[in-house]
Design a protein around this motif. Structure first.
Motif, PDB file in Angstrom:
ATOM      1  N   SER A   1      -8.216 -12.749  -8.090  1.00  0.00           N
ATOM      2  CA  SER A   1      -7.942 -14.134  -7.708  1.00  0.00           C
ATOM      3  C   SER A   1      -9.010 -15.074  -8.246  1.00  0.00           C
ATOM      4  O   SER A   1      -8.704 -16.219  -8.629  1.00  0.00           O
ATOM      5  N   SER A   2     -10.248 -14.612  -8.290  1.00  0.00           N
ATOM      6  CA  SER A   2     -11.322 -15.440  -8.838  1.00  0.00           C
ATOM      7  C   SER A   2     -11.119 -15.687 -10.333  1.00  0.00           C
ATOM      8  O   SER A   2     -11.289 -16.813 -10.820  1.00  0.00           O
TER       9      SER A   2
ATOM     10  N   TYR B   1      -1.775 -10.092  -3.737  1.00  0.00           N
ATOM     11  CA  TYR B   1      -2.697 -10.851  -2.889  1.00  0.00           C
ATOM     12  C   TYR B   1      -2.803 -12.298  -3.361  1.00  0.00           C
ATOM     13  O   TYR B   1      -2.761 -13.238  -2.562  1.00  0.00           O
ATOM     14  N   ASN B   2      -2.925 -12.491  -4.660  1.00  0.00           N
ATOM     15  CA  ASN B   2      -3.072 -13.835  -5.208  1.00  0.00           C
ATOM     16  C   ASN B   2      -1.837 -14.689  -4.936  1.00  0.00           C
ATOM     17  O   ASN B   2      -1.946 -15.853  -4.523  1.00  0.00           O
TER      18      ASN B   2
ATOM     19  N   TYR C   1      -1.553 -15.605  -1.023  1.00  0.00           N
ATOM     20  CA  TYR C   1      -2.501 -16.584  -0.505  1.00  0.00           C
ATOM     21  C   TYR C   1      -2.339 -17.948  -1.164  1.00  0.00           C
ATOM     22  O   TYR C   1      -2.551 -18.982  -0.520  1.00  0.00           O
ATOM     23  N   MET C   2      -1.951 -17.982  -2.425  1.00  0.00           N
ATOM     24  CA  MET C   2      -1.712 -19.279  -3.053  1.00  0.00           C
ATOM     25  C   MET C   2      -0.516 -19.971  -2.406  1.00  0.00           C
ATOM     26  O   MET C   2      -0.536 -21.178  -2.150  1.00  0.00           O
TER      27      MET C   2
ATOM     28  N   ARG D   1      -8.810  -7.338  -5.175  1.00  0.00           N
ATOM     29  CA  ARG D   1      -7.997  -8.507  -4.823  1.00  0.00           C
ATOM     30  C   ARG D   1      -8.785  -9.807  -4.976  1.00  0.00           C
ATOM     31  O   ARG D   1      -8.275 -10.795  -5.511  1.00  0.00           O
TER      32      ARG D   1
ATOM     33  N   VAL E   1     -12.827 -17.173  -2.732  1.00  0.00           N
ATOM     34  CA  VAL E   1     -12.600 -15.844  -3.315  1.00  0.00           C
ATOM     35  C   VAL E   1     -13.670 -15.511  -4.349  1.00  0.00           C
ATOM     36  O   VAL E   1     -14.000 -14.332  -4.544  1.00  0.00           O
TER      37      VAL E   1
ATOM     38  N   VAL F   1      -8.261 -15.599 -11.966  1.00  0.00           N
ATOM     39  CA  VAL F   1      -7.112 -16.494 -12.098  1.00  0.00           C
ATOM     40  C   VAL F   1      -7.531 -17.938 -11.836  1.00  0.00           C
ATOM     41  O   VAL F   1      -7.112 -18.867 -12.542  1.00  0.00           O
TER      42      VAL F   1
END
Length: 347
Positions: free
Chosen positions: A45-46, A236-237, A240-241, A41, A185, A48
């Motif tokens: 995200s990192s 997850y991304n 949280y965004m 996760r 992240v 992205v």
């Protein structure tokens, strides 16, 4: 709350309660691997974040080492909150994990008390309702597990410390929600990389074992593994965004109601996905704990509003006092000047 905030909040609740719960359940039921779950996760995200920064011309990746030093402690709490949350879901289930995390307001008050702050009786009454709800829901859960319960407790404490340590530093560094999320992240990706070793050693059906033993170029299993990982990471991304987008757009009470809706939806979706029966006492405990969170938010908001009103009244009174003092000082100065002059001439 404006239309944009309502749309973002609704999307956040839906993504968290449905998409994230489905993604987490799919990954954890397939692999039973909380270590790889945490890394996947953060890593996704990192990546992205790096792509978004490159497309929109952010200079953030260049200043990442400097920002990382300032945000290392909040990032550690973010990592531990996510890892312990996954442990809680694997061992105790969605219901106990998310009910226990309703104790975050209590932990916040405890820390603030140690810092010298004081609270009214209504705050403690709402927290008592939350604690009783958590106790009832946990004690009557048919699949209660102490390790999962402690994992959920640890996640709640980490989430509390994350909020306390991150807000001031993010404000001081003048970072937007996206920038802070990207930096943290990325740090968590690096910190969680060793967890893949634990995944390979401690999880015989985990992701690493699936990749090491079951990877074949022409196998359909590879597609299912890839989709499982992608869904969990993307969920997850997105969650949280949307959370970072919502924070500056709504007040404390609205955010609390959205969070309670999110938790309620997560518990209900988890019951459906896991096929887990809930007793009447468990459902009553869940409802009591969530109502306690709402009551805490309402009381906190009213106390804050009363404090601000009192401060405004105090400033207004000081302004009036200062105006009257200036008036009388000017009046006295006007009277005393001619008297002293007259006296001088008489002498």
């Amino acid at each position: 709350m404006d239309v944009t905030a309502l749309a973002v909040g609704s999307a956040w609740v839906a993504s968290s309660a449905v998409f994230s719960t489905f993604g987490n359940s799919l990954f954890l039921r397939t692999f039973g691997d909380e270590f790889a779950h945490t890394f996947v996760r953060f890593g996704f995200s990192s990546v992205v974040g790096i792509i978004v920064a490159a497309v929109f011309g952010y200079s953030l990746p260049h200043s990442l080492p400097t920002l990382a030093r300032r945000l290392m402690l909040p990032s550690f709490f973010l990592l531990s909150a996510n890892l312990l949350n996954s442990m809680g879901i694997v061992r105790a289930g969605v219901t106990v994990t998310y009910v226990v995390k309703s104790l975050i307001p209590l932990f916040t008050v405890i820390i603030c008390r140690f810092q010298g702050q004081h609270f009214g009786r209504a705050i403690y009454a709402s927290l008592l309702m939350t604690c009783l709800g958590v106790a009832v829901a946990s004690a009557t859960d048919l699949e209660f597990d102490w390790r999962g319960f402690l994992g959920a407790m640890g996640s709640a404490w980490s989430q509390t410390l994350l909020s306390i340590t991150s807000k001031a530093r993010i404000k001081e560094l003048r970072l937007s929600g996206f920038e802070a999320f990207f930096v943290m992240v990325t740090i968590c990706t690096l910190l969680s990389a060793p967890l893949l070793i634990l995944s390979a050693v401690m999880c015989p059906t985990g992701l690493m074992q699936a990749l090491l033993q079951g990877f074949h170029p022409d196998s359909s299993t590879n597609v299912s593994v890839g989709l499982t990982v992608l869904i969990a990471a993307l969920a997850y991304n997105v969650e949280y965004m949307l959370n970072f987008l919502l924070l500056p757009r709504c007040g404390v009470l609205a955010l609390s109601v959205a969070d309670v809706s999110r938790r309620s939806g997560t518990i209900l979706v988890g019951v459906v996905l896991y096929g887990k029966p809930l007793t009447f006492c468990t459902m009553a405990g869940v409802a009591m704990s969530l109502l306690g969170v709402v009551a805490y938010s309402v009381v906190s908001m009213r106390a804050t509003a009363a404090g601000e009103a009192k401060g405004d009244d105090g400033r207004a009174q000081r302004h009036r006092d200062g105006a009257w003092a200036s008036h009388y000082a000017a009046k006295d100065a006007g009277m005393q000047g001619p008297v002293r002059g007259a006296a001088g001439r008489c002498l």
